[in-house]
Design an enzyme around this catalytic site. Structure first.
Site, PDB file in Angstrom:
ATOM      1  CD1 TRP B 329     -25.406  13.226   7.576  1.00 50.94           C
ATOM      2  CD2 TRP B 329     -27.076  14.958   7.248  1.00 50.94           C
ATOM      3  NE1 TRP B 329     -26.151  13.100   6.347  1.00 50.94           N
ATOM      4  CE2 TRP B 329     -27.056  14.135   6.207  1.00 50.94           C
ATOM      5  CE3 TRP B 329     -27.694  16.265   7.338  1.00 50.94           C
ATOM      6  CZ2 TRP B 329     -28.215  14.448   5.637  1.00 50.94           C
ATOM      7  CZ3 TRP B 329     -28.705  16.319   6.598  1.00 50.94           C
ATOM      8  CH2 TRP B 329     -29.002  15.361   5.485  1.00 50.94           C
ATOM      9  CG  HIS B 330     -26.817  19.936   8.004  1.00 52.81           C
ATOM     10  ND1 HIS B 330     -27.341  19.397   9.140  1.00 52.81           N
ATOM     11  CD2 HIS B 330     -28.180  20.051   7.153  1.00 52.81           C
ATOM     12  CE1 HIS B 330     -28.458  19.346   9.108  1.00 52.81           C
ATOM     13  NE2 HIS B 330     -29.240  19.723   8.197  1.00 52.81           N
ATOM     14  N   GLY B 331     -22.523  19.592   6.469  1.00 57.25           N
ATOM     15  CA  GLY B 331     -21.417  20.047   5.660  1.00 57.25           C
ATOM     16  C   GLY B 331     -20.105  20.278   6.413  1.00 57.25           C
TER      17      GLY B 331
END
Lengths: 402, 494
Positions: B329-331
């Site tokens: 989700w962060h990247g």
């Protein structure tokens, strides 16, 4: 005022007080050192001769253009501070202007060159080239993107931004605090600088006799007066093999943005192309160009040799510059490792040669056909003899100029 | 528009807040006040680009319609609609954020790469996607009835939480919407909302501009240099620990500003940080770090996967899946997957060890261990690729040789380790002092949540010094931002 709800009124009052304090102190500072208005207007005039040394609004580009418009030079020096010690006296018999520091990268140099060629046509352009112009860590958006917007006019917005930025610099804070503690404010404003007798404009000129002379060359006033202030020779520890530079050559620091010593192989094509473009623009305007690789201190070059990547990078830059010169049939002077009988003590910090280094360099330059045709070589030889007679003791060439 | 930008602090916020106060205190209907905030939020969002706004509006309208449709009809139809809604939201996120990554995983370059690479990542899409999915699921579960368009618009667009959270749920916002104007008109608004809001805004801004941006000066060069060659042991540790502080002060600073801004507008947002570096276990760390993301992952991923209800081994599998997705989700990069995976493994170990019922480690020692473990896990999060991650780990563990800088010469003499004058003379010392300062702050000073407690609120409201000092910090931060061109918040990129 009731203490029950004291936060909000004191917060609002604080915004006003702190706002006025911050804005007011900046404004007062700028006004006191004569840097708050379009300084080009006041600094451009020669009567009396000025020493222009701003600390905050360093809008060299506009200042340089103004001076070039006024002096209509035949020979112009561009480049960074490493070419800033070329004096008009070293090119006798010609109209000379040293525009170094107006452009401290290839992209900026191109933008500046185009600006001066639009207005004036110098016959000869001398371009001292720094190795870091080809370093990936040395930002040069103009060269990399081919698009430059450098303000030609004095910009208040830029002055405010530069001032706030300057006030975050420990160097600037040290300067300001030092002056405040000495109670020197205003005292030096009306006093000619002790070296050249010119009227100082701007903080550095007023407080340390540092600034640009009318010929555009830079006067390291405090250093000429023997005050290094712990910012150059001492900090870089040049007497200990330039140990202070090791911090910058260490791979961690070298790879950080803004460091001059980031290395890369092969050299960035966009930067090489920018150098070629610089030469082509000169040709298009019938201006002769001389490319110069200015000298580093011998001790500094020894340090560079200890880092194979650095040594290879320096060598790559020299080879490339010569190749470009050969392709375009322009003169090149590679003085990177050649300082003759001048030693480390003739460099302010290992990278910046003093007047004697530049005099020696000027003599090599005027031996090139392109400059030999316009410079009075006999007068230069006389100057060199006079300078040699003064030995290494302190202030010398600026006294001749005076 | 970044919270730490001049345009936001000098123009957008004062103008928006002044108009809001005038409207709210003029006695206009609450809906008008809420509409004004929603409109201002859309302007705030549009600052990043009108294309982003368009995408955002399409997403809002689609989700609003889907939510209304979810309440009626047969369970099978609702299930299909919910799946369609989740697919729509994840599809949008996947297209803008993960398409290039997945095409890379599939391999080779293709025309699809060119098409996908054209689009920039819409600001805040990761956050508002989760928020909207949570709302759809909650409507489908019957936990909340679909709200009117204005309320939904406010819920999604409210600018303090729009770009980088906190990730809010329906029950965080909807019960407050009708009370905003009423709260502002009350006498206690200043004490309960305005003053703590300003104080949080000040603390958050100081964390970002004074602390996070300063630690970035130590962290960035280390990770940039690691791309070229291994670092020395000390440089790599200083770089890593500096990054631990940078990301904490950056993101918690952002969250403080978000909470503070929301309070100014009469809204309470859920807290996102609670001194995470004081955690005494990894489980504890995730209860204190990015708390609203942890809550989302727990309620909408871990629990639906079965949580710990299906046996020990399934629990560990569910934990790993949750943390891997949390990482991704962060990247869109393997590095974030590795970071999530590392935390999944650490959480599993933590649960396993806890079941052994061993004697407790003293709390200070546990906090040190957790801090160092979490810091080590930041390496893949910060490094831009796997190569740098491996190089950095090798440097951290001395596999590239242990060479000490001059200021550690006494240690070198005692241990026989080499000391080199080729290393920065004082930068290591400066870095070490900065790290010590960071540890002092995170381990000893009260965190910003205390400003919301009744006792601190009372002290703040009556404090002249706090008011005057807050204003000074804000003015100085604005001046610093103006000169320095402050970097955007790290979590803005997600």
């Amino acid at each position: 005022m009731s203490k029950r709800r004291a936060f909000i009124p004191w917060f609002l009052a604080g915004l006003v007080v702190w706002g006025l304090l911050v804005v007011g102190s900046f404004a007062a500072l700028l006004a006191m050192v004569d840097e708050w208005r379009p300084i080009t207007a006041s600094a451009l005039t020669d009567d009396p001769p000025k020493l222009w040394g701003p600390l905050f609004g360093q809008q060299y580009f506009a200042y340089r253009l103004g001076r070039i418009d006024r002096t209509e030079p035949e020979i112009v020096v561009l480049g960074s501070s490493r070419g800033s010690q070329f004096r008009a006296e070293m090119f006798p018999g010609t109209r000379f202007y040293n525009a170094s520091l107006a452009a401290t990268s290839l992209g900026d140099s191109i933008a500046f060159l185009e600006a001066i060629l639009r207005a004036r046509r110098p016959r000869i352009v001398i371009l001292p080239i720094d190795t870091w112009w080809f370093s990936p860590t040395w930002a040069d958006p103009c060269a990399d993107a081919g698009d430059c917007t450098i303000p030609h006019e004095f910009s208040l917005d830029q002055l405010v931004a530069a001032t706030t930025r300057s006030m975050q610099s420990s160097f600037v804070l040290y300067q300001v605090m030092f002056v405040l503690s000495e109670g020197k404010w205003l005292a030096l404003r009306a006093v000619p600088d002790p070296i050249g007798g010119r009227m100082p404009v701007g903080f550095l000129a007023q407080q340390g006799a540092d600034g640009f002379r009318p010929d555009g060359s830079y006067q390291y006033g405090r250093m000429a007066l023997g005050d290094y202030g712990g910012v150059t020779r001492d900090r870089l520890r040049f007497t200990e093999g330039y140990a202070g530079f090791i911090d910058r050559l260490d791979p961690v620091a070298a790879a950080s943005s803004g460091n001059r010593f980031g290395t890369v192989s092969p050299l960035p094509p966009a930067r090489v192309a920018a150098l070629e473009r610089f030469v082509e623009i000169c040709h298009q305007h019938d201006a002769k160009v001389v490319l110069v690789l200015p000298p580093f201190a011998p001790g500094f070059m020894k340090l560079i040799e200890r880092y194979p990547q650095q040594a290879a990078f320096f060598s790559d830059v020299a080879t490339m510059v010569k190749a470009v010169a050969q392709r375009h049939q322009v003169d090149v002077l590679d003085a990177m490792r050649s300082t003759g009988d001048l030693g480390d003590e003739h460099f302010y910090d290992g990278m910046h040669g003093d007047e004697r280094v530049h005099l020696a360099l000027a003599r090599k330059l005027v031996a090139l056909p392109v400059l030999a045709a316009v410079v009075d070589r006999d007068a230069l030889a006389t100057l060199a003899r006079t300078a040699a007679g003064r030995g290494d003791a302190g202030i010398w060439l600026h006294l001749i100029a005076r | 528009m970044s919270f730490s930008s001049v345009v936001f602090l000098v123009f957008f916020l004062p103008i928006t807040f002044s108009l809001f106060l005038v409207l709210a205190r003029a006695g206009v209907p609450g809906k008008v006040v809420v509409s004004f905030i929603a409109l201002a939020s859309l302007v705030f969002y549009a600052w990043a680009g009108f294309v982003f706004l368009l995408i955002f509006l399409v997403s809002i309208v689609t989700n609003y319609i889907l939510a209304r449709e979810l309440v009626d009809g047969a369970p099978s139809r609702r299930r299909i609609l919910l799946c369609a809604g989740i697919a729509f939201n994840l599809g949008l996120l996947g297209y803008f954020k993960y398409a290039t990554f997945f095409l890379d995983v599939i391999g080779g370059s293709s025309p699809a790469h060119t098409v996908v690479a054209k689009f920039a990542l819409p600001v805040g899409i990761s956050f508002y996607t989760f928020q909207k999915i949570a709302y759809l699921v909650d409507v489908a579960r019957g936990e909340v009835k679909p709200k009117p368009l204005l309320d939904y618009l406010f819920f999604v667009t409210f600018f303090p939480q729009l770009v980088a959270g906190p990730i809010v749920r329906h029950d965080d916002i909807f019960p407050q919407i009708d009370r905003i104007a009423w709260r502002v008109r009350r006498r206690r608004y200043a004490a309960v909302f305005l003053v703590p809001g300003l104080a949080l805004l000040t603390v958050g801004l100081a964390k970002k501009v004074l602390l996070a941006d300063s630690f970035a000066f130590l962290a960035d060069p280390a990770f940039t240099a690691a791309a070229e060659k291994p670092l020395t042991l000390v440089s790599s540790w200083i770089g890593l620990l500096a990054y631990s502080f940078q990301i904490y002060f950056d993101f918690s600073g952002y969250s403080d500003i978000a909470l503070g801004l929301a309070l100014l507008f009469g809204v309470r947002l859920p807290a996102n940080f609670n001194s995470p570096y004081r955690a005494t276990s990894i489980i504890d760390f995730w209860r204190r770090w990015h708390m609203t993301l942890s809550r989302f992952l727990r309620d909408y991923l871990y629990v639906p996967l079965g949580g710990n209800r299906l046996g020990t081994s399934r629990r560990y599998v569910n934990l790993m899946i949750t943390m891997l997705i949390g990482g991704l989700w962060h990247g869109a990069s393997w590095n974030f997957v590795i970071w999530g995976g590392l935390h999944g493994v650490l959480l599993s170990i933590n649960h396993g060890v806890r079941n052994l019922r061993l004697p407790d480690v003293p709390r200070p020692l546990a906090a040190v261990i957790v801090f160092l473990t979490v810091s080590l896990a930041w390496v893949p999060f910060r490094a831009s690729d796997l190569h740098i991650t491996v190089t950095y780990y090798r440097s951290l563990f001395g596999l590239e040789g242990i060479v000490l800088p001059p200021f550690l010469a006494p240690i070198g003499a005692l241990t026989g380790l080499m000391t080199s004058s080729d290393l920065p003379s004082f930068s290591g010392l400066r870095g070490a002092l900065a790290i010590a300062g960071g540890l002092f702050i995170v381990w000893t000073l009260p965190n910003s949540l205390v400003l919301l407690t009744a006792q601190w609120r009372r002290r703040l409201v009556s404090s002249r010094a706090a008011g005057f000092l807050s204003a000074g910090i804000i003015v100085i931060c604005v001046a610093l931002i103006y000169g320095r061109q402050s970097t955007p918040f790290i979590y803005f990129q997600f």
